[in-house]
Structures are given as structure tokens and as C-alpha cells.
Design an enzyme around this catalytic site. Structure first.
Site, PDB file in Angstrom:
ATOM      1  N   SER A 168      -9.315  -0.632 -14.986  1.00 28.22           N
ATOM      2  CA  SER A 168      -9.883  -0.532 -13.642  1.00 28.22           C
ATOM      3  C   SER A 168     -10.339  -1.900 -13.135  1.00 28.22           C
ATOM      4  O   SER A 168      -9.527  -2.808 -12.991  1.00 28.22           O
ATOM      5  CB  SER A 168     -11.020   0.494 -13.653  1.00 28.22           C
ATOM      6  OG  SER A 168     -11.379   0.872 -12.351  1.00 28.22           O
ATOM      7  N   ASP A 210      -4.330   9.129  -8.921  1.00 28.93           N
ATOM      8  CA  ASP A 210      -5.255   8.007  -8.768  1.00 28.93           C
ATOM      9  C   ASP A 210      -4.767   7.165  -7.590  1.00 28.93           C
ATOM     10  O   ASP A 210      -3.599   6.769  -7.569  1.00 28.93           O
ATOM     11  CB  ASP A 210      -5.247   7.186 -10.062  1.00 28.93           C
ATOM     12  CG  ASP A 210      -6.186   5.991 -10.044  1.00 28.93           C
ATOM     13  OD1 ASP A 210      -6.724   5.644  -8.984  1.00 28.93           O
ATOM     14  OD2 ASP A 210      -6.372   5.391 -11.123  1.00 28.93           O
ATOM     15  N   HIS A 252      -7.999   8.761 -12.901  1.00 26.88           N
ATOM     16  CA  HIS A 252      -8.717   7.519 -13.182  1.00 26.88           C
ATOM     17  C   HIS A 252      -9.829   7.781 -14.198  1.00 26.88           C
ATOM     18  O   HIS A 252     -10.513   8.798 -14.145  1.00 26.88           O
ATOM     19  CB  HIS A 252      -9.315   6.977 -11.878  1.00 26.88           C
ATOM     20  CG  HIS A 252      -9.726   5.541 -11.976  1.00 26.88           C
ATOM     21  ND1 HIS A 252      -8.827   4.515 -11.816  1.00 26.88           N
ATOM     22  CD2 HIS A 252     -10.934   4.965 -12.224  1.00 26.88           C
ATOM     23  CE1 HIS A 252      -9.464   3.360 -11.958  1.00 26.88           C
ATOM     24  NE2 HIS A 252     -10.740   3.608 -12.219  1.00 26.88           N
TER      25      HIS A 252
END
Length: 313
Positions: free
Chosen positions: A156, A250, A280
Site C-alpha cells: 500500500s 481494490d 486491500h
């Protein structure tokens, strides 16, 4: 409207519901302090412990301007072909050495590589480029401390920071041997692709992404800043071999595809894998969701292979 009931299996829904019970979808409407407390509690609830044979040492890197906490994971049977610099996710405002502690320990156990987790400075107390500067400093420390190649790995926000460092260091004598980016935020076009199809995905929405970007920059327009958005770079040549692993459900999925395409078009080596039906943050589901377990094995294999300098993974 995307029908997630058809895309996401029962195991993954159970993971989503468990996550939401600790970290509600409206958490970004809380204060930063409250968000951190909620996130830290959620990470503790998912903590899976250390595999046998892995030890960890918490220390710090001294720089001219600040001290960067790090945690070094070592395997009882080390593979010294490479070391891994791990950069955690958390929207640039959350997380630290404890949030991804077990992930790093398992990565160390399964690859044999020494893993160093970086506790970079967080926004809003420290606006961009503070986090980037810290990860750059950590990378420079790693290349001067270890005799083996350094591999970048992050999820991320951490994937964003890894890519930014890879772009910034590609002309250096000591540059990353590779990078493994897990559902990274790379600054893609929010008017198309997964940003539209999965704008309201479970676990992460476009509203969340915009919130984190605004907090990270203090509301300042940083369009074109490749240390903030690696996809804004006009030159993708000479980047290290890259593996991108994204979740289908996502909004950030398209960033993986776009980055892969840009690296390949520039003559580089990049592979993009989109994990069907995953969301995610699924690293925390690697012990309870079959799809996430398989994906984590894929991540481990990518780290292990790129660390040995194999470009054909």
C-alpha cells in the site's frame, strides 16, 4: 455498481467483517489519534506471532536530522543472497514497527533473508517528503551496512515509498536488486479503471485514497512530483526488476497494471498479478483466507527469486 457478493468468497467476507468490527469503514472521519488507536488495536487482533527460528532486534538509524526506528529480523538458517527492506502500509498516517511485525517475521522465515522494517515518519505531523526521505535514508544505510544486494518490498503506502526510492536510486552504483510492491498506491489516474469500477470497494474506497493524499501533502498540489506519485515519472528506464501484486476488489488495482506497462514499454522487467476476489489489506488474511494464503506464497517466491537476481520470475 460492482456486485461484490459475486466476486468475493465467504472466507474473504468473514475477514472483511472481522476487520470492520475493529476498524469501521468510517474511521477516516475520526481524529488522527483515534484512527491510530483503532488501527493499532486491529493489527494486534490479527497478530499471528513469529515463526520458529526468527528473532528480532529493534534499533534505529541515526541521520543528520532525525533518528529512524527499525526492526531487524533474522533467521536461524539465513540466506545471505540478499536482504529485504520492508516498508509498511497505513495510508502514510498509520502503522509502524508493530503493525506489520508478523508479516516481516514470516517473510524472513520463508525466504531466509534478513528483513529490516522501517518506521518512517507519519503525516500530518510530518508532511511529504518526510516519509520518502526516511525510506531513502534507510535504503542508503542498508546498502552501506550489508554486503549483499538490497531488495525493496512494501504494501500500500509502503509500495508507493519503495517505488519512489527505486526511481530515485536507479542511477546509483548501489541500487535495489528488485522491488515487490503489494497493492501499491502509485498515483494513477483516478478517472478510469479500477478507480471507477471499485470506487466503493470493501476495505478501501476512492474517498479514503483522496483523504490520505490530502493529509500527506497538507492539501498542497504536488502534481508531477514523482517522489509522491511514481506513475508521474516520464522515464521508466533502468528500474529494477519489479513484481506487482494487487487485489481485484481494490481501487488501486489499476496502478499495478499501469506501472507494469510503463516499465515493460521502457524495456524493463515487470510482472503484474491481480488476485481475483481479494481486497486491500489482505495480508492480514493470509492465515484464514485461501486466496490470501496463496497470494502470500506468491509474494514470498517473488521476494526470494528477485533477491537472487533472477529477472525472469
Amino acid at each position: 455498481m460492482t456486485d461484490y457478493r459475486k466476486l468475493i468468497d465467504a472466507e474473504t467476507w468473514a475477514f472483511i467483517e472481522k476487520t470492520n468490527s475493529y476498524y469501521p469503514p468510517d474511521t477516516i472521519d475520526y481524529t488522527i489519534g483515534e484512527q491510530r488507536a483503532i488501527y493499532d488495536r486491529m493489527c494486534r487482533e490479527f497478530f499471528a506471532g513469529y515463526p520458529q527460528g526468527v528473532t528480532a532486534e529493534t534499533t534505529a538509524i541515526a541521520t543528520p536530522t532525525n533518528s529512524i526506528p527499525i526492526r531487524i529480523y533474522r533467521n536461524a538458517e539465513p540466506d545471505k543472497a540478499a536482504m529485504v527492506l520492508y516498508v509498511h502500509g497505513g495510508g502514510f498516517i498509520l502503522g509502524g514497527l508493530d503493525s506489520h511485525d508478523d508479516v516481516c517475521a514470516e517473510l524472513c522465515a520463508r525466504t531466509g533473508y534478513e528483513v529490516v522494517s522501517v518506521d518512517y515518519r507519519l503525516a500530518p505531523e510530518h508532511l511529504h517528503p518526510a516519509a520518502f526521505d526516511d525510506v531513502m535514508s534507510a535504503f542508503e544505510w542498508a546498502t552501506s551496512t550489508y554486503d549483499c544486494p538490497v531488495l525493496l518490498c512494501g504494501d500500500s503506502a509502503g509500495g508507493n515509498l519503495c517505488a519512489a526510492v527505486a526511481h530515485a536510486t536507479r542511477g546509483h552504483v548501489k541500487k535495489p536488486v528488485g522491488q515487490v510492491l503489494i497493492y501499491p498506491s502509485l498515483g494513477g489516474d483516478r478517472s478510469r479503471g479500477s478507480y471507477v469500477t471499485h470506487a466503493e470497494a470493501p476495505m478501501l474506497t476512492v474517498r479514503d485514497i483522496e483523504f490520505y493524499l490530502n493529509i500527506r501533502t497538507g492539501g498542497v498540489d504536488r502534481t508531477g512530483d514523482i517522489t509522491l506519485s511514481p506513475l508521474a515519472d516520464a522515464n521508466f528506464a533502468y528500474l529494477p526488476p519489479t513484481v506487482l501484486i494487487t487485489a481485484q476488489c481494490d481501487p488501486l488495482s489499476s496502478d499495478g497494471e499501469a506501472y507494469r506497462d510503463r516499465v515493460v514499454a521502457a524495456g524493463g522487467s515487470a510482472y503484474w498479478f491481480e488476485e481475483p476476489g481479494l481486497v486491500h489489506g489482505y495480508l492480514r488474511a493470509r492465515h484464514t483466507v485461501g486466496r490470501a494464503r496463496s497470494s502470500f506464497t506468491c509474494i514470498v517466491e517473488a521476494v526470494s527469486t528477485l533477491g537472487k537476481g533472477d529477472r525472469t520470475w
